[in-house]
Write an enzyme that holds these catalytic residues in place. Structure first.
Site, mmCIF file in Angstrom:
data_model
loop_
_atom_site.group_PDB
_atom_site.id
_atom_site.type_symbol
_atom_site.label_atom_id
_atom_site.label_comp_id
_atom_site.label_asym_id
_atom_site.label_seq_id
_atom_site.Cartn_x
_atom_site.Cartn_y
_atom_site.Cartn_z
ATOM 1 C CB CYS A 59 -0.939 -0.041 1.190
ATOM 2 S SG CYS A 59 -1.850 -1.594 1.204
ATOM 3 C CG HIS A 112 -1.493 4.545 5.172
ATOM 4 N ND1 HIS A 112 -1.526 4.294 3.832
ATOM 5 C CD2 HIS A 112 -1.612 3.332 5.784
ATOM 6 C CE1 HIS A 112 -1.641 2.985 3.624
ATOM 7 N NE2 HIS A 112 -1.706 2.380 4.785
ATOM 8 C CD GLU A 151 -1.260 8.029 8.975
ATOM 9 O OE1 GLU A 151 -2.244 7.289 8.903
ATOM 10 O OE2 GLU A 151 -0.874 8.771 8.042
ATOM 11 C CE LYS A 211 -5.320 4.302 1.981
ATOM 12 N NZ LYS A 211 -4.385 5.331 2.468
ATOM 13 C CG HIS A 213 -6.355 0.745 1.368
ATOM 14 N ND1 HIS A 213 -5.460 1.337 0.515
ATOM 15 C CD2 HIS A 213 -5.616 0.184 2.364
ATOM 16 C CE1 HIS A 213 -4.232 1.136 0.961
ATOM 17 N NE2 HIS A 213 -4.304 0.441 2.079
ATOM 18 C CG PHE A 238 -0.040 -5.641 4.613
ATOM 19 C CD1 PHE A 238 -0.346 -4.932 5.763
ATOM 20 C CD2 PHE A 238 -1.038 -6.398 4.011
ATOM 21 C CE1 PHE A 238 -1.630 -4.976 6.305
ATOM 22 C CE2 PHE A 238 -2.323 -6.448 4.552
ATOM 23 C CZ PHE A 238 -2.616 -5.740 5.697
#
Lengths: 81, 420
Positions: free
Chosen positions: B170, B311, B322, B343, B348, B408
């Site tokens: 991502c 994010h 975050e 998002k 996403h 990830f």
């Protein structure tokens, strides 16, 4: 069993679908590579689609002999028989 | 002093818009792109997750019928977003070969993806099982390879300097900015088409992400499912789409009289080496280090940063670190930053998310308004950020806007844009 005219028309549709060429451009005397600018990957897609459409088998080693549209029409016509 | 890199073109095709203008308008209105999935495979496999954020298909005058057959859906979205950015940048021709103002050997591509051509791969597998090897399409490999999108964009615009594919889950879309910045700074290219794309809403990927408890199961309220920073968030919503940006050396852009949106002042990149899915936390964690690198890279003081496109995916475990990383990197200056989690509207987009969010961060800077974070009804008390719920005006004067992406695998990337 498709007639030769029907094979030509069916082949033209397959070529149109794959390359966007007008079906009228697909004439018996045209070369797939020289005139229609079809690369080897497109040619294999056309062969496999033709196999399904006309219920025939076109062996890989035969594909290189199908230089013109007429070669392909004749091969499919014979293979149907 | 290294070369300044500027943004001269924007493109996007997203669940909330078929182009940049529509996406931006809806991001200010707070429109959700998340809907119930109506494909027959949802029932067929009795999927536990039945929502997603689908993107419009590119128009046929952008991606022709024949071209579409040779491109994975993610490749079609890539070409569409890049086409919009190219046109927006004002190049005179359709590609570098037909545009006098750019040398094809000085035009590069950095186009990311998280997964690559997953639809092509799985369709080919289905074909093999159902019809046998003869029917597996000869274009399968070029369509499924992850570099296929960068390659397609390179071919479309005759970009011959390089065509690279950041693949960092991502974080891929934002990493493309990092790579593009350095390609221009290094002198290898004058112009780079950067971006990211994903089209991975497939029953297998839904099942797989669901197995790892990553997805929201708020099936009965699709539009409320993606809720970053909210206490009731229960996972992310899969989205698809693409974003693209034309990066250019300032010198090159000025020489051709291009309209300049902003400077890509700096970018950061780091790896956690911590856990395959859980983000590293704390001042020395990967996200905080990427934020600091972006500041150093762009000679940016925390007090200059007025907007953050976070994010913020809406997963229970992801959103809190975050907030911690932002405070660790920026200190109390973070209190002056308007934070948007877009998002919440787009879902996403995985490898496409950073590219689209980069576009939104640039627009926030130029239009001086921060887009919405919808569905934030009860902010998680552990998230000490000023989150923008309805579109909010940003201060005038010089400022920096940043966009974060964490993937990830412990991949972290940050892009920092400065007003010019």
């Amino acid at each position: 069993m498709a007639s030769k005219d029907e094979i030509l028309a069916g082949l033209a549709e397959i070529v149109n679908e794959e390359t966007g060429l007008e079906t009228e451009a697909v004439q018996l005397d045209k070369s797939f590579t020289e005139d229609l600018d079809i690369d080897s990957i497109s040619m294999m897609t056309i062969v496999v689609n033709a196999e399904e459409k006309f219920d025939v088998t076109i062996p890989d080693e035969e594909v290189k002999n199908l230089k013109t549209v007429e070669d392909a029409v004749n091969f499919i016509d014979n293979a149907q028989a | 002093m290294s070369r300044k890199v500027v943004v001269t073109g924007l493109g996007a095709i997203t669940p909330i818009g078929e182009n940049v203008q529509e996406t931006w308008k809806n991001a200010l209105k707070g429109v959700s792109g998340v809907h119930a999935l109506e494909q027959d495979w949802v029932e067929k496999y009795d999927l536990p997750v039945r929502i997603g954020a689908l993107s419009p298909k590119p128009a046929e005058d952008v991606v022709s019928r024949v071209q579409a057959k040779r491109l994975d859906p993610s490749g079609q979205l890539s070409v569409a977003a890049a086409r919009e950015a190219w046109t927006d940048a004002g190049f005179s021709g359709r590609d570098a070969d037909s545009s006098d103002e750019v040398d094809p050997t000085r035009l590069g591509v950095a186009f990311g993806t998280g997964i690559g051509g997953v639809w092509t791969l799985l369709d080919a597998w289905d074909t093999l099982l159902e019809k046998g090897p003869r029917r597996v399409k000869p274009m399968t490999v070029p369509m499924l390879m992850p570099n296929g999108n960068a390659s397609s964009v390179s071919m479309e615009f005759k970009a011959r300097a390089c065509a690279i594919t950041p693949v960092s889950a991502c974080a891929s879309g934002t990493e493309a900015f990092y790579q593009g910045l350095n390609i221009i700074r290094s002198g290898k290219a004058d112009v780079v088409i950067v971006g990211g794309a994903e089209s991975a809403i497939h029953p297998m990927t839904i099942a797989a992400f669901n197995s790892m408890q990553a997805l929201s199961r708020r099936n009965d309220e699709p539009e409320r499912a993606s809720r970053p920073f909210d206490v009731d968030r229960d996972g992310f919503v899969m989205g698809e789409g693409a974003g693209a940006v034309i990066l250019e050396s300032e010198e090159h852009a000025r020489a051709r009289g291009a309209r300049i949106y902003a400077e890509l002042a700096g970018a950061g990149l780091s790896a956690d080496a911590h856990h395959i899915t859980a983000p590293a936390t704390g001042a020395d964690g990967g996200p905080a280090r990427a934020l600091r690198e972006a500041m150093v890279s762009g000679d940016i003081a925390p007090s200059e940063i007025k907007h953050v496109n976070a994010h913020a995916t809406s997963t229970p475990v992801g959103d809190v670190p975050e907030a911690g990383a932002l405070r660790a990197a920026f200190g109390d200056a973070v209190d002056e930053m308007a934070v948007s989690a877009t998002k919440s509207m787009t879902g996403h987009l995985l490898g496409g998310s950073g590219a689209v969010e980069g576009v939104l961060a640039v627009l926030a800077l130029t239009e001086r308004v921060a887009p919405c974070t919808i569905n934030l009804e009860n902010q998680d008390p552990r998230i000490d950020l000023d989150v923008v719920t309805t579109a909010r005006e940003l201060p005038s004067g010089d400022m920096v806007a940043i966009s974060n992406s964490f993937g990830f695998g412990g991949h972290n990337s940050v892009a920092a844009f400065r007003s010019l």
